[in-house]
Each structure stands twice: as structure tokens, then as C-alpha cells.
Design a protein around this motif. Structure first.
Motif, PDB file in Angstrom:
ATOM      1  N   ILE A 181       0.194 -29.021 -10.077  1.00 53.91           N
ATOM      2  CA  ILE A 181      -0.193 -28.450  -8.786  1.00 53.91           C
ATOM      3  C   ILE A 181      -0.063 -29.496  -7.680  1.00 53.91           C
ATOM      4  O   ILE A 181       0.403 -29.197  -6.572  1.00 53.91           O
ATOM      5  CB  ILE A 181      -1.635 -27.891  -8.853  1.00 53.91           C
ATOM      6  N   SER A 182      -0.434 -30.727  -7.987  1.00 58.10           N
ATOM      7  CA  SER A 182      -0.318 -31.806  -7.009  1.00 58.10           C
ATOM      8  C   SER A 182       1.140 -32.059  -6.625  1.00 58.10           C
ATOM      9  O   SER A 182       1.457 -32.283  -5.451  1.00 58.10           O
ATOM     10  CB  SER A 182      -0.939 -33.098  -7.565  1.00 58.10           C
ATOM     11  N   LEU A 183       2.037 -32.004  -7.601  1.00 57.50           N
ATOM     12  CA  LEU A 183       3.464 -32.169  -7.324  1.00 57.50           C
ATOM     13  C   LEU A 183       3.967 -31.071  -6.387  1.00 57.50           C
ATOM     14  O   LEU A 183       4.721 -31.337  -5.441  1.00 57.50           O
ATOM     15  CB  LEU A 183       4.261 -32.125  -8.633  1.00 57.50           C
ATOM     16  N   ALA A 184       3.526 -29.854  -6.649  1.00 57.58           N
ATOM     17  CA  ALA A 184       3.938 -28.727  -5.806  1.00 57.58           C
ATOM     18  C   ALA A 184       3.446 -28.897  -4.380  1.00 57.58           C
ATOM     19  O   ALA A 184       4.203 -28.700  -3.413  1.00 57.58           O
ATOM     20  CB  ALA A 184       3.423 -27.422  -6.395  1.00 57.58           C
ATOM     21  N   GLU A 185       2.181 -29.270  -4.242  1.00 62.20           N
ATOM     22  CA  GLU A 185       1.606 -29.410  -2.908  1.00 62.20           C
ATOM     23  C   GLU A 185       2.233 -30.571  -2.138  1.00 62.20           C
ATOM     24  O   GLU A 185       2.228 -30.584  -0.907  1.00 62.20           O
ATOM     25  CB  GLU A 185       0.092 -29.602  -3.013  1.00 62.20           C
ATOM     26  N   SER A 186       2.802 -31.524  -2.853  1.00 64.05           N
ATOM     27  CA  SER A 186       3.427 -32.674  -2.207  1.00 64.05           C
ATOM     28  C   SER A 186       4.885 -32.445  -1.842  1.00 64.05           C
ATOM     29  O   SER A 186       5.387 -33.050  -0.888  1.00 64.05           O
ATOM     30  CB  SER A 186       3.349 -33.906  -3.129  1.00 64.05           C
ATOM     31  N   HIS A 187       5.574 -31.559  -2.590  1.00 69.48           N
ATOM     32  CA  HIS A 187       7.023 -31.477  -2.440  1.00 69.48           C
ATOM     33  C   HIS A 187       7.581 -30.084  -2.145  1.00 69.48           C
ATOM     34  O   HIS A 187       8.690 -29.981  -1.622  1.00 69.48           O
ATOM     35  CB  HIS A 187       7.699 -32.019  -3.700  1.00 69.48           C
ATOM     36  N   ARG A 247      -0.375 -20.091  -3.371  1.00 69.59           N
ATOM     37  CA  ARG A 247      -0.337 -19.792  -4.797  1.00 69.59           C
ATOM     38  C   ARG A 247      -1.730 -19.743  -5.419  1.00 69.59           C
ATOM     39  O   ARG A 247      -2.652 -20.423  -4.975  1.00 69.59           O
ATOM     40  CB  ARG A 247       0.504 -20.851  -5.525  1.00 69.59           C
ATOM     41  N   TYR A 248      -1.847 -18.929  -6.467  1.00 68.18           N
ATOM     42  CA  TYR A 248      -3.068 -18.937  -7.269  1.00 68.18           C
ATOM     43  C   TYR A 248      -3.156 -20.264  -8.030  1.00 68.18           C
ATOM     44  O   TYR A 248      -2.124 -20.806  -8.452  1.00 68.18           O
ATOM     45  CB  TYR A 248      -3.063 -17.776  -8.263  1.00 68.18           C
ATOM     46  N   PRO A 249      -4.339 -20.779  -8.252  1.00 66.24           N
ATOM     47  CA  PRO A 249      -4.489 -22.095  -8.904  1.00 66.24           C
ATOM     48  C   PRO A 249      -4.318 -22.036 -10.417  1.00 66.24           C
ATOM     49  O   PRO A 249      -5.242 -22.288 -11.197  1.00 66.24           O
ATOM     50  CB  PRO A 249      -5.920 -22.496  -8.524  1.00 66.24           C
TER      51      PRO A 249
END
Length: 394
Positions: free
Chosen positions: A7-13, A20-22
Motif C-alpha cells: 500500500i505504501s508503494l502505491a501511495e508513493s508511486h 482504494r479500499y485498504p
């Protein structure tokens, strides 16, 4: 990789165009999905009405594996067997004559609009033709598709949009008649409005629009991207109304997970519209997508999917009506087959979020509708499981 890391990768890139749902989904089996932490979810969203066959269908998977080893792409400068077979099956299933394969539903809409404008241009050599679309409709987010999407919230930041588009009210024939003029070249609508709140066209409205089109040589474009491919119990929803459009768009369950769409038309439209050089695509209808579409039609026929949808869809409708009678927060139920919606007086996003925590994937439509578009292979026991969880939430 752990869920939080992904999730952190998605939020960064990843460009933040989706809230999105968590949850990080990892694999699927049947009508269930599993996340990277091993949690199990009953899927009543089907990737937004895409995964008609559910997950892990071995016949489908094997067809794709074989095609991967054989040939992925050639461009449309050459013929390939899987796509030609897919085209024949799509034309047979839809009752149409000519198909153009795209990579998505939005691209299918773009192609349909171009075909309609070219058809009109061939008649009078004018370029000021108008299109009538419907309020509260949704046809996609590219510029042409956005132009015929009947929600100002989506359109306004990107105006001016291409073409001259006028918006009528869905299921209000008089509002359509008031907009028709000598410049009208097409009327576009969803056979069942999806994002707008799950509204099926009435018999009177759809037949009335068809009559207008026939009388004035206006093309009727039906968007079956979400409601087509067996979801209503007919292979395409318009077949339940006993009529046929001039152009039809489809996608989503057409490939059951492989990105592919199509616009399909009658021979009359094909002969008088798009010619070599008018339209094209590099990836559209490549051998891999063609193999997916071809196998989907084979499996639909073998498993009698449309008959199954009529049976289970009727059961889902009954159970949703019982819920409506039991809970005052449910204002209405709408839909056909396995495309259903509940209009709620409580926040639908909150219901959807709580469902996720209980192992049920539900999505919304519009601002106040809970949408039910599960895989077409669900059984009555899965409907019962969904209802039990939904009752806990309500």
C-alpha cells in the motif's frame, strides 16, 4: 511483501485517481478472493462486472497459457486465428454483423461515436452533427466518452469537450423527442444505467427511441459494457427487449479479466461509415485478447451461463426484495438478473466499508446505491451468505 508495504508503494508511486479500499488482493478461487494476509472475501463486485466466470476457471486459464506460448501480438496489419474466431462468435451472440476490437470499454465508445459521425458525414458531407445522450449516464473518461457522459461533475473540469452533445432524461421519451433535429446523427444510452444508479430502460422508452431512429435514419448506440455478456440473463440486455441497435459497445466480461472491448454494428452501418484509415489500434484484437474472448463464448455456451443467471438472478432479486421489506433504510430495489442495486437512505460507502471488514466485497453506484454485480457463476448459497452479512451491517 507485507500488505502495508504494498500500500505504501502505491501511495508513493501510483497517480492518485482512485480512493482504494485498504486491502491487497492476491488470488482468487471460484467466487472468492484472498488478500496477501490470507483473509477470504465473497466477491459481489467481480472487478466491476468483469469476472463473469469467477476465478481459477481452468479451461479459460489453459487457453490463455497456450496462446502465451504460441503468439501474443502481431498488430492488425495481419490476420490471426483467435481474433477472427472471436469476431464470429461475438457477431453470432449479438445478432450484429461487423466488429472492431478495442482495449477497453471507453475505446469502444470512442469508436462507436466516430462510426456514427462518419455515417452522417457520408450522407451530407457536413461536420456539425449532434448526438443525444442521457442525463446520469456513464460512458467512460476519455474526451469523447466523457462528452456523452451525463454527469456535469465528470465533464466540467475538462470542457470544452468534442462534439455537439445534448442530454435527455432517461426513460422520458418526450425529452428525447424535444432534442431531435435535422442535425441529430445518433442517440447513445446504456440499456441499463450502471454508474447512474442501476436503472433499466423501460420497454416503452427503448422501443420509442428505436422508432425515432428508424424514422429519421439516426443511429441507436447501446452501451452494454456493464449490462451485456449475460448479466441480465440474455447474452445482451437489448435482446430482452426484442430489438437491436445499430451499434453496440461491450467490454468488461467480454474478456473476463483480459483487457478487451469492442464496438459492433450492422452491415448497413459498416458499409456507410468507417473505411481503411478512419480508425485503428495497435493492440486491439491481438491474438491473446482474441483467445480470451473466443474461450469466454465457448464456456458461456457449455455452462449455459445465461440460463443460470436467470435462475440465480431471480433468487437474488427475491432476497433483495425481502431485505427491502425488512429494513426502512432501503428505499428501492432496481435491476435485472445479476445486475442489481439497492437505494439506501444511509451512507452506502460506509456499508461497503463494513462489508469489506466482514469478508464481503460490495461496490456502490452513484451517491446512494449499493451495487450487486457478482460473478455470473454464483449459486444461491452465495446469495444467502451475502444477505446474512448485509443483515449484520444493516
Amino acid at each position: 511483501m507485507e500488505e502495508n508495504t504494498i500500500i505504501s508503494l502505491a501511495e508513493s508511486h501510483i497517480l492518485h485517481t482512485y480512493n482504494r479500499y485498504p486491502v491487497v488482493l492476491d488470488h482468487g478461487e471460484g467466487v472468492y478472493l484472498y488478500d496477501t494476509e490470507g483473509r477470504k472475501y465473497l466477491d459481489f463486485a467481480a472487478g466491476i462486472a468483469v469476472q463473469a466466470l469467477g476465478y481459477g476457471n481452468q479451461e479459460y486459464n489453459q487457453a490463455l497459457k497456450e496462446q502465451v506460448d504460441k503468439l501474443l501480438h502481431t498488430s492488425n496489419l495481419y490476420y490471426n486465428q483467435p481474433t477472427m474466431e472471436a469476431a464470429a462468435k461475438l457477431c453470432a451472440a449479438s445478432g450484429m454483423d461487423r466488429v472492431f476490437f478495442t482495449n477497453s470499454g471507453t475505446e469502444a465508445i470512442e469508436g462507436a461515436l466516430k462510426a456514427a459521425k462518419k455515417y452522417a458525414f457520408e450522407k451530407d458531407k457536413c461536420t456539425d452533427h449532434e448526438i443525444i445522450a442521457m442525463n446520469h449516464s456513464f460512458h467512460g473518461r476519455s474526451m469523447g466518452a466523457l462528452a456523452v457522459t451525463g454527469n456535469a461533475h465528470y465533464r466540467e473540469p475538462f470542457e470544452p469537450l468534442p462534439g455537439i452533445v445534448r442530454f435527455a432524461d432517461y426513460n422520458d421519451l418526450d425529452s428525447v423527442k424535444a432534442l431531435v433535429n435535422d442535425r441529430t446523427c445518433a442517440i447513445i444510452m446504456e440499456t441499463i444505467q450502471g454508474e447512474g444508479g442501476i436503472y433499466p430502460a423501460t420497454e416503452e422508452f427503448l422501443h420509442g427511441v428505436k422508432e425515432i431512429c428508424e424514422e429519421r435514419d439516426i443511429l441507436l448506440i447501446l452501451d452494454e459494457i456493464q449490462c451485456g455478456m449475460g448479466r441480465t440473463g440474455e447474452m445482451f440486455a437489448y435482446q430482452g427487449y426484442g430489438l437491436k441497435p445499430d451499434i453496440m459497445t461491450c467490454a468488461k466480461a467480454l474478456g473476463c479479466g483480459v483487457p478487451v472491448g469492442a464496438f459492433v454494428m450492422t452491415e448497413k452501418v459498416a458499409e456507410a461509415s468507417l473505411k481503411p484509415g478512419d480508425h485503428g489500434t495497435t493492440y486491439g484484437g491481438n491474438p491473446f485478447a482474441g483467445a480470451a474472448v473466443s474461450k469466454v463464448f465457448d464456456i458461456f455456451a457449455q455452462q449455459k451461463i445465461t440460463e443460470h443467471v436467470k435462475e440465480v438472478g431471480s433468487y437474488l432479486e427475491e432476497q433483495l426484495e425481502l431485505l427491502k421489506a425488512e429494513y426502512s433504510c432501503i428505499a428501492a430495489r432496481r435491476g435485472k438478473g445479476l445486475m442489481q442495486g439497492l437505494e439506501l437512505s444511509i451512507p452506502v460507502a460506509e456499508v461497503s466499508s463494513k462489508a469489506l471488514k466482514r469478508g464481503l466485497l460490495l461496490i456502490t453506484a452513484g451517491s446512494n446505491v449499493l451495487r450487486f454485480v457478482p460473478p455470473l457463476v454464483i449459486e444461491k448459497e452465495h446469495v444467502d451468505e451475502m444477505v446474512r452479512i448485509l443483515k449484520e451491517i444493516l
